[in-house]
Design a protein around this motif. Structure first.
Motif, short mmCIF file in Angstrom:
data_model
loop_
_atom_site.label_atom_id
_atom_site.label_comp_id
_atom_site.label_asym_id
_atom_site.label_seq_id
_atom_site.Cartn_x
_atom_site.Cartn_y
_atom_site.Cartn_z
N UNK A 3 73.57 59.97 55.19
CA UNK A 3 73.54 59.13 53.99
C UNK A 3 73.95 57.69 54.33
N UNK A 4 74.96 57.53 55.19
CA UNK A 4 75.39 56.18 55.61
C UNK A 4 74.26 55.46 56.35
N UNK A 48 62.49 60.12 61.71
CA UNK A 48 63.50 60.70 60.82
C UNK A 48 63.03 60.91 59.38
N UNK A 49 61.97 60.18 58.96
CA UNK A 49 61.58 60.25 57.55
C UNK A 49 61.22 61.66 57.08
N UNK A 50 60.38 62.41 57.84
CA UNK A 50 60.07 63.77 57.37
C UNK A 50 61.33 64.64 57.25
N UNK A 51 62.26 64.49 58.21
CA UNK A 51 63.49 65.27 58.15
C UNK A 51 64.33 64.88 56.94
N UNK A 52 64.37 63.57 56.64
CA UNK A 52 65.14 63.11 55.49
C UNK A 52 64.62 63.74 54.21
N UNK A 53 63.29 63.68 54.03
CA UNK A 53 62.72 64.25 52.81
C UNK A 53 62.93 65.77 52.75
N UNK A 63 70.00 62.11 48.71
CA UNK A 63 69.14 61.67 47.61
C UNK A 63 69.72 60.39 47.00
N UNK A 64 71.04 60.39 46.84
CA UNK A 64 71.74 59.24 46.27
C UNK A 64 71.56 58.00 47.15
N UNK A 69 66.24 52.51 47.82
CA UNK A 69 64.96 52.28 48.49
C UNK A 69 63.79 52.75 47.64
N UNK A 70 63.96 53.96 47.05
CA UNK A 70 62.90 54.51 46.19
C UNK A 70 62.67 53.61 44.98
#
Lengths: 142, 142
Positions: A3-4, A48-53, A63-64, A69-70
């Motif tokens: 998250x950081x 990292x993006x696919x892993x993040x989602x 999510x927070x 960004x979202x």
């Protein structure tokens, strides 16, 4: 910790995604796709993006952290659509959700999922086709 | 082992993805999106697909195992485009690569990446917009 990391990446990312008014819907889409490509093909982002989602449903803190960004992304897409409506290129009742999916989905699929390239000519073609899709999105389906 | 799992899943998946001729490009797209949604929202598929694509560059056996599924998908998209050209709905020089990205990307983005729903009305709208995009894809960009 993830998250950081995400929070730390958000600010520069948000600054990056603002090509502003390019004079037409198609030109705005092309500019947005250029910026999106620059972001998505960064090796760190791509890896990292696919892993993040995938991790979001299990980690509320993630999510927070991704929310700013979202929200910035949604705001830019909203501004792009509002400009096209103001120019008379789109009807006011255009489907904004489908528009967002059509703007982001094909590029994400090609670059992040398949790991393939997308040159400027192909981006221009995608902008041209996406503009036609969005223009058709004000019509109610049968 | 992951490769074995993928091979085991491929046969029924391939059988699933053949809605056949629905009479028009837009109806063919809607049928393809319905089948795609059924596949992508399966919990097992949704949970492993992003990991599979992430792992491919590191595991050649995985890429090999996924190839029959990928080839079947390409064949179905090709058949869908060929039918539309035969009906006179599309020009023969339509951009097939962009068409594939536009057909798969938005649904993958919404269901697999965002984990959101897509009801039949939204699928119909997406088919309508995607048909317009594909029809515009025969034109050369500036």
């Amino acid at each position: 910790m993830a998250a950081d990391l995400v929070r730390g990446l958000s600010a520069p990312t948000i600054a990056l995604i603002d090509p502003g008014d390019q004079g037409s819907l198609e030109a705005d889409l092309y500019a947005a796709l250029l910026v999106g490509r620059r972001l998505l093909r960064h090796p760190l982002v791509r890896s990292i993006l696919p892993d993040l989602y995938t991790a979001i449903p299990r980690e509320p803190a993630l999510a927070e952290a991704m929310r700013p960004g979202e929200m910035a992304r949604e705001k830019k897409v909203k501004a792009l659509i509002d400009r096209a409506i103001a120019r008379g290129e789109l009807r006011a009742d255009v489907d904004r959700r489908a528009t967002t999916d059509l703007l982001i989905g094909p590029l994400y699929w090609r670059i992040v999922v398949l790991g393939e390239r997308c040159d400027r000519r192909q981006l221009k073609q995608l902008a041209h086709m996406t503009a036609a899709a969005i223009a058709a999105g004000g019509l109610a389906p049968d």
